[in-house]
Scaffold this motif. Structure first.
Motif, PDB file in Angstrom:
ATOM      1  N   GLY A 133       0.684   3.866  -2.962  1.00 23.79           N
ATOM      2  CA  GLY A 133       0.326   5.245  -2.628  1.00 23.79           C
ATOM      3  C   GLY A 133       1.324   6.230  -3.210  1.00 23.79           C
ATOM      4  O   GLY A 133       0.956   7.332  -3.632  1.00 23.79           O
ATOM      5  N   LEU A 137      -7.092   1.109  -1.397  1.00 24.16           N
ATOM      6  CA  LEU A 137      -6.967   2.324  -2.199  1.00 24.16           C
ATOM      7  C   LEU A 137      -8.327   2.784  -2.720  1.00 24.16           C
ATOM      8  O   LEU A 137      -8.639   3.976  -2.714  1.00 24.16           O
ATOM      9  CB  LEU A 137      -6.011   2.087  -3.371  1.00 24.16           C
ATOM     10  N   ASP A 140       2.060  10.100  -2.762  1.00 24.66           N
ATOM     11  CA  ASP A 140       2.352  10.202  -1.337  1.00 24.66           C
ATOM     12  C   ASP A 140       3.860  10.276  -1.117  1.00 24.66           C
ATOM     13  O   ASP A 140       4.641   9.633  -1.839  1.00 24.66           O
ATOM     14  CB  ASP A 140       1.793   8.997  -0.576  1.00 24.66           C
ATOM     15  N   PHE A 161      -0.844   8.102  -5.906  1.00 30.00           N
ATOM     16  CA  PHE A 161      -1.333   9.324  -5.280  1.00 30.00           C
ATOM     17  C   PHE A 161      -0.231  10.345  -5.018  1.00 30.00           C
ATOM     18  O   PHE A 161      -0.507  11.429  -4.511  1.00 30.00           O
ATOM     19  CB  PHE A 161      -2.035   9.000  -3.950  1.00 30.00           C
ATOM     20  N   ARG A 212     -10.227   4.236   0.131  1.00 29.88           N
ATOM     21  CA  ARG A 212      -9.734   5.594   0.392  1.00 29.88           C
ATOM     22  C   ARG A 212     -10.406   6.601  -0.528  1.00 29.88           C
ATOM     23  O   ARG A 212     -10.776   7.694  -0.104  1.00 29.88           O
ATOM     24  CB  ARG A 212      -8.214   5.608   0.191  1.00 29.88           C
ATOM     25  N   LEU A 263       0.828  -1.200   0.000  1.00 33.88           N
ATOM     26  CA  LEU A 263       0.000   0.000   0.000  1.00 33.88           C
ATOM     27  C   LEU A 263       0.864   1.252   0.000  1.00 33.88           C
ATOM     28  O   LEU A 263       0.552   2.244  -0.670  1.00 33.88           O
ATOM     29  CB  LEU A 263      -0.915  -0.012   1.231  1.00 33.88           C
TER      30      LEU A 263
END
Length: 309
Positions: A113, A166, A119, A117, A169, A109
């Motif tokens: 991410g 995900l 992150d 995304f 989220r 994850l």
């Protein structure tokens, strides 16, 4: 979040860690006489039946946009596949061994991410993730020699559940947790039923349905019941306490899984499996610690920026 709200969150998370392995025990008991696909379907049928009256009592919104309906279907697909992989694994291997491998999911994850995304993920957390995967190999290697390719199923569960998280989220800000659970259960039933229907009489061991007998009904009910109750505990735990506080507690689940595996099935991890569990747990706790530090630095920077204005 005040301290009096964090405590219920911690207690609910601990409840999840105690109850979730009961789902695994019920699944393993059910697979003694029931095909894996049918056990997977039972999870969504019972969980949906439990969520429906709660959703009606809360007057949950049933209408969804096309985008949300698509996300619900995608979330259900990932959950169906991850559930199937895990049940197929524990049908033949100890629950604790399979769960230890699944615990690489936070590392997956973290990497996803970063790429999906954007992150912030520093080199230390990437290194800890690599160490965590090495710990999983310590569990997989001896299990692979004993159980064969089925040992890789928990790794599939880890990847699929990471994608499930995900999607969750992306949906969490727009759908109530109860409605999300209910719609996912209904979508899961819609995905599983055609497969089981087409497999009827096919002779495919994992999918060809049978009529449950005796205690098998209880095990099938337990699969859906403990899934629904445990995941609602986790959902509401996250409403009371921050995920950074709760995440380390998640590793207590494996302690409960080891205890139940020993009490119910006389399974106990060997030395190499324990070493792998230790490496995965230590790496996971380190990743959580680094994320907490990063979050504090980010908040401090934002506070300074706000103060400058």
């Amino acid at each position: 979040m005040t301290q009096d709200r964090i405590l219920p969150g911690v207690l609910l998370m601990l409840a999840f860690c105690v109850l979730a392995p009961l789902l695994d025990v019920a699944s393993k008991l059910a697979t003694a006489t029931i095909p894996v696909g049918q056990v997977t379907l039972a999870r969504f049928v019972v969980q949906g039946a439990l969520m429906l009256p709660i959703a009606l009592a809360l007057r949950s919104e049933w209408r969804m946009s096309g985008r949300m309906a698509g996300l619900v279907a995608l979330r259900a697909l990932f959950l169906v596949l991850s559930t199937y992989c895990f049940i197929a694994a524990i049908a033949v291997m100890p629950i604790a061994d399979a769960l230890a491998i699944v615990f690489v999911e936070p590392f997956i994850l973290l990497i996803l991410g970063r790429f999906l995304f954007g992150d912030e993920v520093g080199p230390r957390r990437i290194a800890a993730s690599c160490v965590g995967f090495a710990g999983a190999l310590l569990v997989i290697q001896p299990a692979f020699a004993t159980f064969g390719l089925v040992t890789l199923y928990p790794l599939g569960t880890a990847f699929l559940f990471a994608f499930y998280m995900l999607v969750t989220r992306a949906m969490s800000a727009q759908m109530h947790p109860v409605a999300m659970q209910l719609h996912t259960s209904l979508a899961g039933i819609a995905l599983c039923l055609p497969v089981i229907w087409l497999a009827d009489g096919s002779g495919i061991t994992e999918l060809d349905p049978v009529m449950p007998q005796g205690l098998a009904w209880l095990w099938l009910f337990g699969v859906g019941f403990w899934a629904g109750v445990s995941h609602m505990c986790m959902t509401y735990a996250l409403k009371f306490a921050p995920s950074a506080t709760l995440a380390p507690l998640h590793y207590s689940e494996i302690v409960v899984a080891v205890a139940l595996g020993y009490l119910v099935f006389s399974d106990f991890p060997n030395a190499m499996t324990w070493a792998g569990i230790g490496v995965i747990t230590a790496s996971g706790l380190y990743v959580i610690w680094r994320e907490q530090i990063t979050a504090r630095r980010r908040r401090a920077t934002e506070s300074l920026t706000d103060a400058s204005f």
